[in-house]
Design a protein around this motif. Sequence first.
Motif, PDB file in Angstrom:
ATOM      1  N   GLU A  30     -78.205  -7.468  -1.726  1.00  0.00           N
ATOM      2  CA  GLU A  30     -77.692  -6.667  -0.614  1.00  0.00           C
ATOM      3  C   GLU A  30     -76.926  -5.472  -1.185  1.00  0.00           C
ATOM      4  N   LYS A  31     -76.862  -4.392  -0.443  1.00  0.00           N
ATOM      5  CA  LYS A  31     -76.084  -3.230  -0.859  1.00  0.00           C
ATOM      6  C   LYS A  31     -74.603  -3.595  -0.892  1.00  0.00           C
ATOM      7  N   ASP A  58     -68.981  -4.549 -10.884  1.00  0.00           N
ATOM      8  CA  ASP A  58     -70.128  -3.668 -11.089  1.00  0.00           C
ATOM      9  C   ASP A  58     -71.362  -4.338 -10.510  1.00  0.00           C
ATOM     10  N   VAL A  59     -72.409  -3.533 -10.278  1.00  0.00           N
ATOM     11  CA  VAL A  59     -73.665  -4.038  -9.728  1.00  0.00           C
ATOM     12  C   VAL A  59     -74.826  -3.391 -10.469  1.00  0.00           C
ATOM     13  N   ASP A  60     -75.793  -4.198 -10.861  1.00  0.00           N
ATOM     14  CA  ASP A  60     -77.026  -3.719 -11.477  1.00  0.00           C
ATOM     15  C   ASP A  60     -78.166  -4.085 -10.536  1.00  0.00           C
ATOM     16  N   TYR A  61     -78.540  -3.128  -9.672  1.00  0.00           N
ATOM     17  CA  TYR A  61     -79.563  -3.411  -8.673  1.00  0.00           C
ATOM     18  C   TYR A  61     -80.941  -3.594  -9.299  1.00  0.00           C
ATOM     19  N   GLU A  62     -81.200  -2.885 -10.372  1.00  0.00           N
ATOM     20  CA  GLU A  62     -82.518  -2.976 -11.014  1.00  0.00           C
ATOM     21  C   GLU A  62     -82.785  -4.397 -11.509  1.00  0.00           C
ATOM     22  N   ASN A  63     -81.734  -5.054 -12.016  1.00  0.00           N
ATOM     23  CA  ASN A  63     -81.893  -6.397 -12.561  1.00  0.00           C
ATOM     24  C   ASN A  63     -81.270  -7.487 -11.685  1.00  0.00           C
ATOM     25  N   ASN A  64     -80.812  -7.118 -10.468  1.00  0.00           N
ATOM     26  CA  ASN A  64     -80.255  -8.077  -9.499  1.00  0.00           C
ATOM     27  C   ASN A  64     -79.037  -8.831 -10.048  1.00  0.00           C
ATOM     28  N   ILE A  65     -78.112  -8.079 -10.655  1.00  0.00           N
ATOM     29  CA  ILE A  65     -76.932  -8.688 -11.269  1.00  0.00           C
ATOM     30  C   ILE A  65     -75.651  -8.177 -10.610  1.00  0.00           C
ATOM     31  N   ILE A  66     -74.777  -9.104 -10.253  1.00  0.00           N
ATOM     32  CA  ILE A  66     -73.424  -8.787  -9.795  1.00  0.00           C
ATOM     33  C   ILE A  66     -72.463  -9.169 -10.913  1.00  0.00           C
TER      34      ILE A  66
END
Length: 255
Positions: A30-31, A58-66
Amino acid sequence: MRVEDFELISNRRLTRDYFVIDLLGKGRLEKILPGQFVQVRVDNNRDTFLRRPISVYDVDYENNIIRLLIKEVGKGTGAIAKLNTGSSVNIIYPLGNSFSIGDKGSKSLLVGGGVGVAPLFLLARSLKNKLLDFKFILGYQTAEHIIEIEKYSELGQVLITTDDGSYGHKGLVVEHPELHEGDCDRIYCCGPEPMMKSVASIAKSRNLFCEVSLENTMACGFGVCLCCVVETTRGVINTCTEGPVFNINELKWQI
């Protein structure tokens, strides 16, 4: 808002008190906006019935990591600190509101103390992506408590204060000259309440826009338990749903 199991893929100890965990989602994230938080469930521990609220670092959307930066202060965060890679971590996310992003040409100071530096990192990333000017002022007790200064420096200029003068400017973060005289029109702040109150007072004296992220106790994270209420000009409201970010002009302690 989603309730989801994540896989813990990294657990890094930074200092005696602070550690960072990376949580891998099973699907597209989710955003998550700067200033929002998650509620972490602490499993297999009879002393930790309630979830722990943690700011998103931090958020890494490309790799789906919070990524979460956590201070170990009690049994709940202590249990999280002991988790091994591969562990399943259940979180509710994204929760709360977010910092307001200034218009083109705005200049911001991001002021943090202790674990309050965490939400400022994601905020700085958003400001940099929008090509907005900003500086960090981060306060610590000693040089040994400084957290990932290299990562913060990759985003923008970092000014450090330490209580004992072992690194950067000697004194409290609220005593840094940049906060009193620096060229800015916006201040964002997160940290211990006395620090935020002092920063708010400085911002008000300089007639600057200022938002603070409150660190109230949040047992549920979505407005049911009522343990995180705060007095505002709009009445007594939930920090978890109406905050945690507030304009200082809304808070009764700033009047």
